[in-house]
Design an enzyme around this catalytic site. Structure first.
Site: not given
Ligand code: FES
Length: 137
Positions: A34, A36, A59, A103
């Site tokens: 992603c 991130d 996120c 995440c």
């Protein structure tokens, strides 16, 4: 699955946000899929993590897990800090939707990377802690 109240709380009111100027160890990790990024700052004295902060370009789930992970690590010994896995953080948040589970690994990896940085700077070995993997993609 919806976000739990705890996830929403830590997303809306994240704890321990910000840089730490006199950090004992800093760990930065990224999620290749992603993009991130998460950075964790630890202040360690006499083998105890006395303070922890984080910054993230990530996120909502990444924000919530870093917030919870930094709360959990404060006051712990270095050895205890190693028990803060992404699973433990997810449990403390009463769960994350399955698609967001990855995440939470950022928080665990950033924490371990910060401990690694501390160990490197002080020339010590932390049993059970391995060098963080490179995440440059
Ligand atoms: Fe990237 Fe959550 S989508 S850390």
């Amino acid at each position: 699955m919806e976000y739990t109240e705890k996830v929403m709380d830590h997303f809306m009111n994240p704890r321990n946000v910000g840089e730490m100027e006199d950090a004992s160890g800093v760990g930065t990790v990224g999620n290749a899929s992603c993009g991130d990024i998460m950075r964790v700052f630890l202040k360690i004295e006499n083998n105890i993590v006395i303070d922890a902060t984080f910054k993230t370009f990530g996120c909502g789930a990444a924000v919530a897990t870093s917030s919870m992970a930094t709360e959990m690590v404060k006051g712990k010994t270095i050895q205890e800090a190693l028990t803060i896995t992404n699973k433990a953080v997810m449990e403390a948040l009463d769960g994350l939707p399955a698609v967001k589970a990855h995440c939470s690994t950022l928080a665990e990896e950033a924490l371990r990377a910060a401990l690694w940085d501390y160990a490197q700077k002080n020339g010590i070995e932390i049993p059970g802690l391995e060098e963080p993997k490179e995440h440059s993609h």
